[in-house]
Motif scaffolding. Structure first.
Motif, PDB file in Angstrom:
ATOM      1  N   TYR A 289     -31.868 -22.275-129.210  1.00  0.00           N
ATOM      2  CA  TYR A 289     -32.501 -23.268-128.341  1.00  0.00           C
ATOM      3  C   TYR A 289     -31.860 -23.319-126.946  1.00  0.00           C
ATOM      4  O   TYR A 289     -32.519 -23.665-125.975  1.00  0.00           O
ATOM      5  CB  TYR A 289     -32.454 -24.658-128.982  1.00  0.00           C
ATOM      6  CG  TYR A 289     -33.568 -24.894-129.973  1.00  0.00           C
ATOM      7  CD1 TYR A 289     -34.903 -24.774-129.609  1.00  0.00           C
ATOM      8  CD2 TYR A 289     -33.287 -25.265-131.295  1.00  0.00           C
ATOM      9  CE1 TYR A 289     -35.921 -25.001-130.506  1.00  0.00           C
ATOM     10  CE2 TYR A 289     -34.303 -25.485-132.213  1.00  0.00           C
ATOM     11  CZ  TYR A 289     -35.620 -25.355-131.806  1.00  0.00           C
ATOM     12  OH  TYR A 289     -36.637 -25.563-132.709  1.00  0.00           O
ATOM     13  N   LEU A 290     -30.567 -22.945-126.891  1.00  0.00           N
ATOM     14  CA  LEU A 290     -29.903 -22.921-125.583  1.00  0.00           C
ATOM     15  C   LEU A 290     -30.106 -21.587-124.876  1.00  0.00           C
ATOM     16  O   LEU A 290     -29.543 -21.350-123.809  1.00  0.00           O
ATOM     17  CB  LEU A 290     -28.407 -23.198-125.737  1.00  0.00           C
ATOM     18  CG  LEU A 290     -28.035 -24.601-126.227  1.00  0.00           C
ATOM     19  CD1 LEU A 290     -26.525 -24.766-126.303  1.00  0.00           C
ATOM     20  CD2 LEU A 290     -28.640 -25.694-125.352  1.00  0.00           C
ATOM     21  N   GLY A 291     -30.880 -20.715-125.493  1.00  0.00           N
ATOM     22  CA  GLY A 291     -31.215 -19.450-124.855  1.00  0.00           C
ATOM     23  C   GLY A 291     -30.136 -18.408-124.976  1.00  0.00           C
ATOM     24  O   GLY A 291     -30.144 -17.420-124.229  1.00  0.00           O
ATOM     25  N   GLY A 292     -29.187 -18.595-125.896  1.00  0.00           N
ATOM     26  CA  GLY A 292     -28.146 -17.615-126.074  1.00  0.00           C
ATOM     27  C   GLY A 292     -27.222 -17.482-124.884  1.00  0.00           C
ATOM     28  O   GLY A 292     -26.514 -16.492-124.739  1.00  0.00           O
TER      29      GLY A 292
ATOM     30  N   ARG B 197     -25.775 -20.943-139.790  1.00  0.00           N
ATOM     31  CA  ARG B 197     -27.196 -21.240-139.566  1.00  0.00           C
ATOM     32  C   ARG B 197     -27.369 -22.197-138.397  1.00  0.00           C
ATOM     33  O   ARG B 197     -28.209 -21.991-137.516  1.00  0.00           O
ATOM     34  CB  ARG B 197     -27.808 -21.832-140.831  1.00  0.00           C
ATOM     35  CG  ARG B 197     -29.242 -22.355-140.649  1.00  0.00           C
ATOM     36  CD  ARG B 197     -29.843 -22.794-141.965  1.00  0.00           C
ATOM     37  NE  ARG B 197     -31.128 -23.443-141.747  1.00  0.00           N
ATOM     38  CZ  ARG B 197     -31.273 -24.753-141.617  1.00  0.00           C
ATOM     39  NH1 ARG B 197     -30.225 -25.560-141.703  1.00  0.00           N
ATOM     40  NH2 ARG B 197     -32.473 -25.287-141.415  1.00  0.00           N
ATOM     41  N   TYR B 198     -26.569 -23.258-138.356  1.00  0.00           N
ATOM     42  CA  TYR B 198     -26.708 -24.228-137.275  1.00  0.00           C
ATOM     43  C   TYR B 198     -26.265 -23.648-135.938  1.00  0.00           C
ATOM     44  O   TYR B 198     -26.845 -23.967-134.898  1.00  0.00           O
ATOM     45  CB  TYR B 198     -25.934 -25.505-137.589  1.00  0.00           C
ATOM     46  CG  TYR B 198     -26.658 -26.415-138.557  1.00  0.00           C
ATOM     47  CD1 TYR B 198     -27.967 -26.825-138.296  1.00  0.00           C
ATOM     48  CD2 TYR B 198     -26.057 -26.848-139.731  1.00  0.00           C
ATOM     49  CE1 TYR B 198     -28.638 -27.650-139.175  1.00  0.00           C
ATOM     50  CE2 TYR B 198     -26.720 -27.671-140.619  1.00  0.00           C
ATOM     51  CZ  TYR B 198     -28.014 -28.064-140.342  1.00  0.00           C
ATOM     52  OH  TYR B 198     -28.700 -28.878-141.216  1.00  0.00           O
ATOM     53  N   MET B 199     -25.248 -22.798-135.951  1.00  0.00           N
ATOM     54  CA  MET B 199     -24.854 -22.165-134.699  1.00  0.00           C
ATOM     55  C   MET B 199     -25.973 -21.266-134.169  1.00  0.00           C
ATOM     56  O   MET B 199     -26.191 -21.184-132.964  1.00  0.00           O
ATOM     57  CB  MET B 199     -23.571 -21.347-134.892  1.00  0.00           C
ATOM     58  CG  MET B 199     -22.287 -22.156-134.836  1.00  0.00           C
ATOM     59  SD  MET B 199     -22.047 -23.130-133.307  1.00  0.00           S
ATOM     60  CE  MET B 199     -22.042 -21.852-132.053  1.00  0.00           C
ATOM     61  N   LYS B 200     -26.689 -20.607-135.074  1.00  0.00           N
ATOM     62  CA  LYS B 200     -27.801 -19.757-134.643  1.00  0.00           C
ATOM     63  C   LYS B 200     -28.911 -20.604-134.019  1.00  0.00           C
ATOM     64  O   LYS B 200     -29.446 -20.276-132.957  1.00  0.00           O
ATOM     65  CB  LYS B 200     -28.354 -18.942-135.811  1.00  0.00           C
ATOM     66  CG  LYS B 200     -29.457 -17.973-135.400  1.00  0.00           C
ATOM     67  CD  LYS B 200     -29.961 -17.160-136.567  1.00  0.00           C
ATOM     68  CE  LYS B 200     -30.958 -16.089-136.091  1.00  0.00           C
ATOM     69  NZ  LYS B 200     -32.065 -16.627-135.292  1.00  0.00           N
ATOM     70  N   ILE B 201     -29.276 -21.706-134.687  1.00  0.00           N
ATOM     71  CA  ILE B 201     -30.304 -22.603-134.144  1.00  0.00           C
ATOM     72  C   ILE B 201     -29.849 -23.145-132.791  1.00  0.00           C
ATOM     73  O   ILE B 201     -30.621 -23.175-131.817  1.00  0.00           O
ATOM     74  CB  ILE B 201     -30.591 -23.759-135.125  1.00  0.00           C
ATOM     75  CG1 ILE B 201     -31.207 -23.229-136.417  1.00  0.00           C
ATOM     76  CG2 ILE B 201     -31.523 -24.798-134.479  1.00  0.00           C
ATOM     77  CD1 ILE B 201     -31.337 -24.276-137.507  1.00  0.00           C
TER      78      ILE B 201
END
Length: 269
Positions: A265-268, A257-261
């Motif tokens: 936010y870093l734009g992938g 979950r945190y890696m997804k957030i």
């Protein structure tokens, strides 16, 4: 086999779902190992050496043990930025004058999980949202991030491992560092796979990592040991550790979950 934190997590879960993880012992930061524990990847093993570690450096259930720690500080190139002008704490990263000048290791979510651990979910995510809007230079890996700073690509590195900064500083590279107050601390951990092919060897390896000999060996490679009475190579780092002015990141919630957030936010990128 060495893999970056995020790549190891993906590889281990792929092998686990296929029926067999191709390793007996895993080493990583707390977040992925807690995720592995939740997913049933790990087996429990309480090393007799764990009692010699700093408080909180092992899992009471025996699923992981800390072997080294690191402190996340501000790195700066003194040829490009004076110490007096460098950010003194994590909130300084959000100031307008540092926009476009900050680099971050994009492979680990510590700028997010660290601030959540320090300030709580709402404030931590709010902080990271603002941080991600600072036109960050995204780089893979701590060493590569510092090398580019030393080469003059940018003046500042954020949430950067002090062990690597201090090692380059002692080699007289154009690198220096400043701690925050408190300074976020991470723990590198080891764990045994559930039903490993070589259980006795896996236990012996973990015991060695935590032993006085093993901890001195890790310190000799530039790591910051977690065993009481074993010093690092840096007097400045030892003084910071002895001051107690740091906050150990305690991951809450799921690593995925945190890696997804973090990536969202870093734009992938």
């Amino acid at each position: 086999m060495y893999l970056s934190s995020s790549r190891q997590a993906a590889r281990v879960m792929q092998e686990f779902r296929a029926g067999r993880v191709q390793a007996d012992v895993l080493g990583n930061s707390q977040e992925p190992l807690l995720y592995f524990k939740q997913q049933g990847v790990l087996g429990s093993y309480q090393s007799p050496e764990a009692k010699n570690l700093l408080k909180g450096a092992w899992d009471p259930d025996g699923y992981w043990s800390g072997i080294t720690t690191d402190l996340l500080v501000t790195g700066f190139n003194p040829k490009l930025m004076a110490r007096a002008a460098a950010p003194k704490n994590y909130d300084d990263y959000l100031k307008p004058q540092f926009k476009g000048q900050l680099a971050v290791n994009r492979g680990v979510p510590y700028p997010l999980t660290g601030m959540v651990s320090l300030r709580g979910e709402e404030q931590g995510i709010g902080y990271f949202k603002k941080f991600s809007q600072q036109d960050l230079r995204l780089v893979e890996g701590y060493t590569h991030t510092i090398n580019l700073m030393a080469a003059g690509e940018y003046p500042l590195t954020t949430f950067m491992q002090v062990s690597k900064l201090d090692a380059m500083k002692r080699k007289e590279a154009p690198v220096d560092w400043l701690p925050s107050a408190p300074t976020l601390a991470t723990i590198s951990t080891v764990a045994m796979i559930k039903n490993p092919l070589h259980p006795a060897a896996a236990q012996l390896l973990i015991d060695f990592y935590l032993s006085a000999e093993g901890q001195r060996g890790l310190a000799a490679t530039g790591k910051i040991p977690l065993r009481r009475g074993v010093k690092s190579q840096s007097r400045e780092i030892d003084q910071l550790m002895e001051s107690g002015n740091f906050h150990v990141i305690t991951p809450e919630g799921g690593y995925d979950r945190y890696m997804k957030i973090y990536n969202d936010y870093l734009g992938g990128r």
